[in-house]
Design a protein around this motif. Structure first.
Motif, short mmCIF file in Angstrom:
data_model
loop_
_atom_site.label_atom_id
_atom_site.label_comp_id
_atom_site.label_asym_id
_atom_site.label_seq_id
_atom_site.Cartn_x
_atom_site.Cartn_y
_atom_site.Cartn_z
N UNK A 159 3.56 5.17 2.90
CA UNK A 159 2.38 4.50 3.45
C UNK A 159 2.06 3.19 2.77
N UNK A 160 2.93 2.71 1.91
CA UNK A 160 2.69 1.44 1.23
C UNK A 160 2.69 0.29 2.23
N UNK A 161 1.98 -0.78 1.93
CA UNK A 161 2.04 -1.96 2.79
C UNK A 161 3.46 -2.49 2.88
N UNK A 162 3.76 -3.16 3.99
CA UNK A 162 5.12 -3.67 4.18
C UNK A 162 5.54 -4.58 3.05
N UNK A 163 4.63 -5.44 2.60
CA UNK A 163 5.00 -6.38 1.53
C UNK A 163 5.35 -5.63 0.24
#
Length: 330
Positions: A283-287
């Motif tokens: 679930x981490x941000x794409x960046x």
């Protein structure tokens, strides 16, 4: 057998061997030959004593002498942990470093082919229709591509990915047996597979999702595959241009280099598999996910550059641990 007479007759030989063993770091060529000959002779003496005498002290003395002589003749074994460290600080990185231009060319060719094919697929609806039906493309773009990374438990998925990636790299290395000729075709197949998925995703405005999912693990994974392909093709080129060495020697050296890369990539692809299983679907941000993949790639390239360049400057080839022993000749 008269053991006292046997001892009297052969004691000078044993004493001479003991002396040569103690002086083994300062022996002349003739003395080295004598050391080998006496080692063989005293080994025979030990065998005779064991079968014809119960003198434990004599057997113990000759056993110790033969063991020390064997160590002097064959060389002591390097501890396993030192061999492990040497492999990952010298053997693997120097082979990768020496193949760097083949590695770079392979990377550029793959990326260029992928972009061309991907753009062609994205810009031509008739090409898309030839690949799959509109409903199938919708299913891929909206569900299948993203679901692939999360439909299985992370641990088992990591194992599957590792095995699959290792197999792809192994196929590249196996191509080296055929002078590297199949490798460009295998690379093109992989480039086309990646490009078709990317082109279909781009045709539906989902290119950000494509790169967001494939980049975190793909950076390290594809770099490892490119390295395997590079050393395989380099081996094939050695058949054409062996350099100043005999062709058989050059091929043997490059063949052992392929083995070094195969062993090293097991670890690299394991790390890539962990990223694909635990980071890509997280679930981490794409960046953040892309940053993790980029850091892993930069760390690997820095490792190869620092350790490989240092070993290359020291005239290391990564071949010593695997090369056969050669007897010096005049």
């Amino acid at each position: 057998m008269d053991i006292d007479a046997f001892i009297t007759a052969h004691r000078p030989t044993w004493d001479r061997l003991d002396h040569l063993v103690k002086q083994r770091g300062r022996l002349t060529g003739a003395e080295v030959d004598e050391l080998v000959e006496l080692y063989q002779r005293v080994s025979t003496h030990l065998s005779i004593v064991r079968s014809a005498s119960t003198d434990a002290m004599l057997i113990g003395r000759l056993s110790a002498l033969v063991a020390r002589a064997r160590s002097a003749v064959t060389g002591a074994h390097v501890p396993a942990w030192k061999e492990f460290i040497r492999f990952f600080t010298v053997s693997f990185p120097v082979v990768a470093y020496r193949a760097r231009w083949w590695w770079l060319a392979t990377t550029v060719a793959f990326v260029l082919a992928s972009w061309i094919i991907g753009a062609w697929v994205a810009a031509n609806p008739e090409v898309q229709q030839a690949i799959a039906s509109p409903d199938e493309i919708t299913q891929l773009v909206e569900h299948d591509f993203a679901d692939y990374y999360s439909e299985n438990p992370a641990a088992s998925f990591a194992g599957r990915v590792w095995i699959n990636n290792a197999w792809v790299a192994a196929v590249m290395l196996i191509g080296a047996i055929f002078m590297g000729l199949p490798i460009p075709y295998l690379l093109f197949q992989n480039a086309a597979n990646v490009a078709v998925s990317g082109g279909l995703m781009a045709s539906r405005g989902k290119l950000d999702i494509f790169f967001g999912l494939i980049t975190p693990h793909g950076l390290l994974e594809l770099t490892a595959v490119f390295l395997a392909a590079a050393v395989g093709m380099r081996l094939g080129w050695t058949v054409i241009d062996p350099g100043p060495r005999k062709r058989s020697d050059a091929l043997a050296e490059q063949g052992r280099a392929v083995m070094s890369v195969a062993l090293g990539l097991v670890v690299v692809l394991f790390i890539s598999g962990l990223i694909e299983a635990f980071v890509t679907p997280s679930g981490l941000p794409t960046w953040a996910r892309i940053t993790i993949g980029a850091v892993a790639l930069i760390a690997f390239l820095a490792y190869v550059y620092v350790f490989g360049r240092r070993a290359a400057q020291a005239q290391e080839t990564g071949d010593q641990d695997l090369a056969p022993d050669l007897a010096p000749t005049a």
